[in-house]
Write a protein that holds these residues in place. Structure first.
Motif, PDB file in Angstrom:
ATOM      1  N   SER A 177       1.436  -0.217  -5.620  1.00 26.77           N
ATOM      2  CA  SER A 177       0.400   0.032  -4.469  1.00 26.77           C
ATOM      3  C   SER A 177      -0.270   1.057  -4.809  1.00 26.77           C
ATOM      4  N   ARG A 178      -1.437   1.517  -5.099  1.00 24.46           N
ATOM      5  CA  ARG A 178      -2.368   2.778  -5.525  1.00 24.46           C
ATOM      6  C   ARG A 178      -2.911   3.486  -4.716  1.00 24.46           C
ATOM      7  N   SER A 179      -2.548   3.582  -3.362  1.00 24.45           N
ATOM      8  CA  SER A 179      -3.091   4.275  -2.304  1.00 24.45           C
ATOM      9  C   SER A 179      -1.533   4.526  -1.900  1.00 24.45           C
ATOM     10  N   ASP A 180      -1.550   6.001  -0.657  1.00 25.47           N
ATOM     11  CA  ASP A 180      -0.254   5.901  -0.187  1.00 25.47           C
ATOM     12  C   ASP A 180      -0.446   6.252   1.241  1.00 25.47           C
ATOM     13  N   SER A 181      -1.496   4.352   1.737  1.00 29.37           N
ATOM     14  CA  SER A 181      -1.394   3.877   2.812  1.00 29.37           C
ATOM     15  C   SER A 181      -1.134   2.740   2.374  1.00 29.37           C
ATOM     16  N   VAL A 182      -0.326   2.059   2.780  1.00 28.03           N
ATOM     17  CA  VAL A 182       0.554   1.191   2.302  1.00 28.03           C
ATOM     18  C   VAL A 182      -0.162  -0.597   3.282  1.00 28.03           C
ATOM     19  N   ASP A 183      -0.245  -1.372   3.177  1.00 25.15           N
ATOM     20  CA  ASP A 183      -0.092  -2.122   3.768  1.00 25.15           C
ATOM     21  C   ASP A 183       0.794  -2.935   4.561  1.00 25.15           C
ATOM     22  N   VAL A 184       1.463  -3.517   5.807  1.00 26.55           N
ATOM     23  CA  VAL A 184       2.224  -3.947   6.075  1.00 26.55           C
ATOM     24  C   VAL A 184       2.311  -4.975   6.413  1.00 26.55           C
ATOM     25  N   ARG A 185       2.955  -5.950   6.148  1.00 27.95           N
ATOM     26  CA  ARG A 185       3.877  -7.317   7.109  1.00 27.95           C
ATOM     27  C   ARG A 185       4.723  -7.535   7.692  1.00 27.95           C
ATOM     28  N   ILE A 186       4.330  -7.625   9.159  1.00 28.11           N
ATOM     29  CA  ILE A 186       5.975  -7.305  10.097  1.00 28.11           C
ATOM     30  C   ILE A 186       5.759  -8.548  10.493  1.00 28.11           C
ATOM     31  N   SER A 187       6.899  -9.569  10.886  1.00 31.38           N
ATOM     32  CA  SER A 187       7.184 -10.731  11.975  1.00 31.38           C
ATOM     33  C   SER A 187       8.837  -9.960  12.603  1.00 31.38           C
ATOM     34  N   ALA A 188       8.593 -10.630  13.829  1.00 30.49           N
ATOM     35  CA  ALA A 188       9.890 -10.162  14.715  1.00 30.49           C
ATOM     36  C   ALA A 188       9.239 -11.406  16.048  1.00 30.49           C
TER      37      ALA A 188
END
Length: 222
Positions: A103-114
């Motif tokens: 990640s080149r940003s401090d805001s990172v994409d997250v992929r969540i499964s629940a």
């Protein structure tokens, strides 16, 4: 005749369920009775109490439960049953989180499964491995899509928990990403000597791990 009402949660993780029981009669109400047995009690059955119950212990085993509530008046009239349908859920949900490798940003994409048999209630993300209690601040009902990474560049780990509608919290899920180049952007002037004269460019944006071709206009010599 007497009339009973009973209210309470629709999903619970505890067998001790909070309930609210009320009754009305043309005389008054002098008895309250709760049971999972659908057979109405007689006016002199054991189990009647003089004050409205505030809790009821349901039978063990996850799944749907039905609580039947009755009231009795001084003339020994027993009301029809009022019902409360509850799901006992003591199983924790399962969850996983996936981050991009870099990640080149401090805001990172997250992929969540629940996953949970009775539905996910909320999500909790953190940079610290401190499992949250179900009633603390920080839980979000909407599924997060991004997470802000703290601190300087480097390998970062994000921790996640989910809780179901009953309040059961999942085991810790986590993943890592390598954050780089997110906090090293700055503007710098470039100075060089050409034909014995100093020439300074306007401030340009320089970023680590990148190169830029710079054109410098030098003063004309006399």
């Amino acid at each position: 005749t007497a009339v009973a009402t009973i209210t309470g949660p629709t999903v619970t993780r505890s067998r001790d369920v909070p309930v609210s029981v009320t009754g009305e009669s043309v005389f008054s109400v002098d008895g309250y009775y709760l049971s999972e047995n659908s057979t109405p009690p007689s006016a002199d059955a054991s189990g009647w109490v003089g004050a409205p119950p505030t809790t009821f212990k349901v039978s063990p085993g996850d799944g749907p439960k039905t609580v039947y509530g009755y009231v009795r008046d001084p003339e020994d009239f027993v009301s029809p049953a009022a019902t409360l349908r509850i799901v006992l859920d003591t199983a924790s949900p399962s969850a996983s989180i996936v981050l991009p490798r870099f990640s080149r940003s401090d805001s990172v994409d997250v992929r969540i499964s629940a996953l949970d048999a009775h539905g996910i209630g909320a999500y909790y993300l953190s940079s610290l491995n401190l499992p949250p209690q179900p009633d603390v601040k920080g839980w979000t009902v909407a599924r997060p899509k991004t997470f802000r990474l703290p601190g300087k560049d480097g390998v970062k780990r994000v921790f996640m928990w989910v809780k179901d509608r009953a309040g059961n919290v999942s085991k810790t899920a986590s993943d890592t990403t390598l954050q780089y180049g997110s906090n090293c952007q700055r503007k710098v002037p470039i100075t060089c000597a050409v034909a014995g004269r100093a020439a300074t460019s306007p401030a340009i944006t320089a970023r680590r791990h990148t190169t830029r071709r710079i054109r410098i206009r030098t003063p004309r010599s006399d």
